[in-house]
Scaffold this motif. Sequence first.
Motif, PDB file in Angstrom:
ATOM      1  N   MET A  52       4.115  12.419 -12.830  1.00  0.00           N
ATOM      2  CA  MET A  52       3.334  11.284 -13.323  1.00  0.00           C
ATOM      3  C   MET A  52       4.249  10.133 -13.721  1.00  0.00           C
ATOM      4  SD  MET A  52       0.299  10.288 -13.539  1.00  0.00           S
ATOM      5  CE  MET A  52       0.156   8.517 -13.718  1.00  0.00           C
ATOM      6  N   VAL A  53       5.421  10.443 -14.261  1.00  0.00           N
ATOM      7  CA  VAL A  53       6.404   9.397 -14.553  1.00  0.00           C
ATOM      8  C   VAL A  53       6.834   8.715 -13.255  1.00  0.00           C
ATOM      9  CG1 VAL A  53       8.729   8.940 -15.400  1.00  0.00           C
ATOM     10  CG2 VAL A  53       7.230  10.489 -16.666  1.00  0.00           C
ATOM     11  N   ILE A  54       7.090   9.525 -12.223  1.00  0.00           N
ATOM     12  CA  ILE A  54       7.460   8.960 -10.920  1.00  0.00           C
ATOM     13  C   ILE A  54       6.337   8.082 -10.382  1.00  0.00           C
ATOM     14  CG2 ILE A  54       7.980   9.545  -8.510  1.00  0.00           C
ATOM     15  CD1 ILE A  54       9.346  12.089  -9.550  1.00  0.00           C
ATOM     16  N   ILE A  98       0.822  -1.216   0.000  1.00  0.00           N
ATOM     17  CA  ILE A  98       0.000   0.000   0.000  1.00  0.00           C
ATOM     18  C   ILE A  98       0.849   1.257   0.000  1.00  0.00           C
ATOM     19  CG2 ILE A  98      -1.928  -1.153   1.154  1.00  0.00           C
ATOM     20  CD1 ILE A  98      -1.105   0.406   3.705  1.00  0.00           C
ATOM     21  N   SER A  99       2.111   1.158   0.480  1.00  0.00           N
ATOM     22  CA  SER A  99       2.978   2.339   0.467  1.00  0.00           C
ATOM     23  C   SER A  99       3.250   2.785  -0.959  1.00  0.00           C
ATOM     24  CB  SER A  99       4.288   2.043   1.199  1.00  0.00           C
ATOM     25  OG  SER A  99       4.968   0.960   0.597  1.00  0.00           O
ATOM     26  N   PHE A 100       3.401   1.826  -1.879  1.00  0.00           N
ATOM     27  CA  PHE A 100       3.601   2.170  -3.288  1.00  0.00           C
ATOM     28  C   PHE A 100       2.341   2.822  -3.863  1.00  0.00           C
ATOM     29  CE2 PHE A 100       6.498  -1.321  -2.418  1.00  0.00           C
ATOM     30  CZ  PHE A 100       7.675  -0.897  -3.014  1.00  0.00           C
ATOM     31  N   SER A 157       7.148  -0.544  -9.399  1.00  0.00           N
ATOM     32  CA  SER A 157       8.157  -1.071  -8.475  1.00  0.00           C
ATOM     33  C   SER A 157       7.565  -2.026  -7.451  1.00  0.00           C
ATOM     34  CB  SER A 157       8.853   0.083  -7.747  1.00  0.00           C
ATOM     35  OG  SER A 157       9.506   0.938  -8.655  1.00  0.00           O
ATOM     36  N   GLY A 158       6.305  -1.810  -7.091  1.00  0.00           N
ATOM     37  CA  GLY A 158       5.679  -2.688  -6.104  1.00  0.00           C
ATOM     38  C   GLY A 158       4.981  -3.883  -6.717  1.00  0.00           C
ATOM     39  N   SER A 159       5.209  -4.131  -8.010  1.00  0.00           N
ATOM     40  CA  SER A 159       4.461  -5.159  -8.729  1.00  0.00           C
ATOM     41  C   SER A 159       4.535  -6.529  -8.063  1.00  0.00           C
ATOM     42  CB  SER A 159       4.975  -5.252 -10.170  1.00  0.00           C
ATOM     43  OG  SER A 159       4.350  -6.300 -10.856  1.00  0.00           O
ATOM     44  N   ILE A 195      -4.332   0.131 -14.684  1.00  0.00           N
ATOM     45  CA  ILE A 195      -3.582   1.264 -14.125  1.00  0.00           C
ATOM     46  C   ILE A 195      -2.278   1.466 -14.884  1.00  0.00           C
ATOM     47  CG2 ILE A 195      -2.371   2.114 -12.078  1.00  0.00           C
ATOM     48  CD1 ILE A 195      -4.484   0.612 -10.391  1.00  0.00           C
ATOM     49  N   ILE A 196      -1.563   0.379 -15.188  1.00  0.00           N
ATOM     50  CA  ILE A 196      -0.289   0.484 -15.898  1.00  0.00           C
ATOM     51  C   ILE A 196      -0.485   1.073 -17.293  1.00  0.00           C
ATOM     52  CG2 ILE A 196       1.632  -0.810 -16.909  1.00  0.00           C
ATOM     53  CD1 ILE A 196       1.850  -0.660 -13.936  1.00  0.00           C
TER      54      ILE A 196
END
Length: 740
Positions: free
Chosen positions: A213-215, A31-33, A222-224, A99-100
């Motif tokens: 938005m890129v970030i 959830i942090s991601f 990264s959290g995938s 989302i991706i």
Amino acid sequence: MGKRKEHELDIHENGKSKSPKLCGTNYPVSISFIVVNEFCERFSYYGMKAVLTLYFINYLHWDQNLSTAVYHAFSSLCYFTPVLGALIADSWLGKFRTIIYLSVVYVLGHIIKSVGAIPSVGNSTVHIALSMLGLVLIAFGTGGIKPCVAAFGGDQFDEEHTIERRKFFSIFYMSINAGSVLSTVITPILRGDVKCFGGDCYALAFGVPAILMVIALVVFISGSGMYKKSPPEGNVLSDVCKCIGLAIKNRWRSSEFDSKKKHWLDWAEEKYPRRLIHEIKMVLRVLVLYIPLPMFWALFDQQGSRWTLQATRMNMAFGSTFVLKPDQMQMLNALLILLFVPIFDVVVYPLIGLCRINLTPLKKMAVGMILAALAFGAATLVEVNVMKTVVEPAPRGQCLLQVYNLAESDIQLDISGSNLFSQPIKSYEDPPSYQHLQLGGSSKNVSMRIIQNKNTSECVQSFREQKAYSLILHSSGSGVVCQLASDNIIKSKKMEAHLRFINTLSEAMNITVGDVDFYVAGDYGISPNKSVIRNKYTKVRCSSGSQVSFINLGLLDFGASYTIILTNGSVGIVPKKMVDVVANNIHITWQIPQYILITAGEVMFSITGLEFSYSQAPANMKSVLQAGWLLTVAFGNVIVLIVAEGAGLNQWMEFLLFAGLLVAVCIIFSIMAYFYKYVDPEELDKLFQDKTVDGEDDDSLKKDKKEHMEQIHDYRQTKKTHNFLVPGTFHIHHSLDNLH
């Protein structure tokens, strides 16, 4: 079959890919991601949108009505596309991949939008094309992921961790508002305080949101490996539409010999279970109440358009050092909402309860509408006073005229066929106001008689309709000479001051005001009007040949137009400052009451509206209501688009029109609410259970009952997806952008 499907899902969610927990808590690390992603995405969206209206006006050079219309067309599209995003996620790609993929579209839109804001890239047509393409992609990107991100975050929690899930949504909500507040503060600074390509740096103001938005996309990817990724389970909205479509189709094809139905939806009983049909009936009762709601959003969303444009004609200075940007005022709504939500919950509503006032949810929504109407009443009062600082252009067949007497004594001016300027014009007097000169056509040569010390001079000048002029009178060897200069009476859209010089000296002058250079010929030469930033200019460089001197122009204020007359004094060059158009003297703090009222209205209308809606519909129908709610926002923006382009009213009249329309809509809504009967969706289980036990199922329900029960089971599965999407504290406008 249903149990097998559930078992496979449990293995998928609870197997080796199960997310680790944060520091021994029940909060998944994943959830942090999601929270960081949401903060960056909201910064990206609101940061770009904060400067959008001024970008249309100052960079694309559109008028206010077109800028407002396109702004609200974009906002409307952002609220139509979530329905498409929900269908893609639930029926095809799943939330994660939706989302991706749509975030990539989102990023491309930001990049194209930023490139379109670079002056050296093509001409104005290219800039407009790139800007519109970028906005369309952004609308599909932000709208498409709206219904997915919050729901995907909720998916990360185990079913038994409902308290942690609820707290997650509160944190999620805070990240939204943090991104909103910071972006509406920072991007206007990047636009106005950073200069690039010779003006305001819109490329940077759009570029930074693109980077955010890129970030957001990188962080989310990264959290995938830690995410629970539920497969698509079908979208209840599409099933509802199919059921309604079948009912309409069967009703249309029915004949007078067919058995009568109690409700038109009952014509879908041949294919859909009775429980689903009953749930749709409950939802439709709420959706009918949604019909008047777009009018509220028509007013609310003008904070970023009409209210921002109003701010550009106001005094933005706080003291001598701090100057607020007009597009920064939008942050007030996000700040006030954080303050008002607990105040209303802890103070306002309990006090109303102590007064024994039965303030039902629908009554709260009606009060919210009235508060929004009052906000536009306040905006109308502000606009009326703002307009007092504006010089209105002359109508057809007339022009505006003011007179500067640069002679050493009073002058009497007699204009042929007019009684204007009946009083003597004093030497070096600042003209009090423009006068309307009747031309009787599109242009006219006007004869004038000038009397000074009993000496009479004749003068003929050519005037054109709807223009503004200054008639400059000065002495010469043969009497009084007149010169005609065209004036700029339109206030600067960039809140700058307009400035020109009249040089009474014999030598030509080069003058530098800030970073703007003026050349003024000698012997009553007149410089062109130029814009300078608002500032105190106490040491302005004047040069004539090798001689250099400095003059004090004082404060050149927001939106004013000045004529500086250079005269010869005992200490050198003496400037005499004349005010052609007064400065923006209504302070921006006068907008605060309208922001307070509109935010209070939002708390009572938006939060209460969603809570009411979800309390009146079955759990598996929440996504249907969310789609309906988002569409009310979309249609509200369409209303503004139509009025901005079609009404052709003065701004204060338009504000008053919106306030009046909302009051009328509020009355209609109140009548509808009066006849509405509250229901408890949880009674559905008892209702259908009792019918089964008592043997009250009719033949149509008993027929093929096994198939019907399997359908009911499939529809109930959507509860797992939709039940947690809107917890209690998550019902506010900024958070609404992310709900399913």
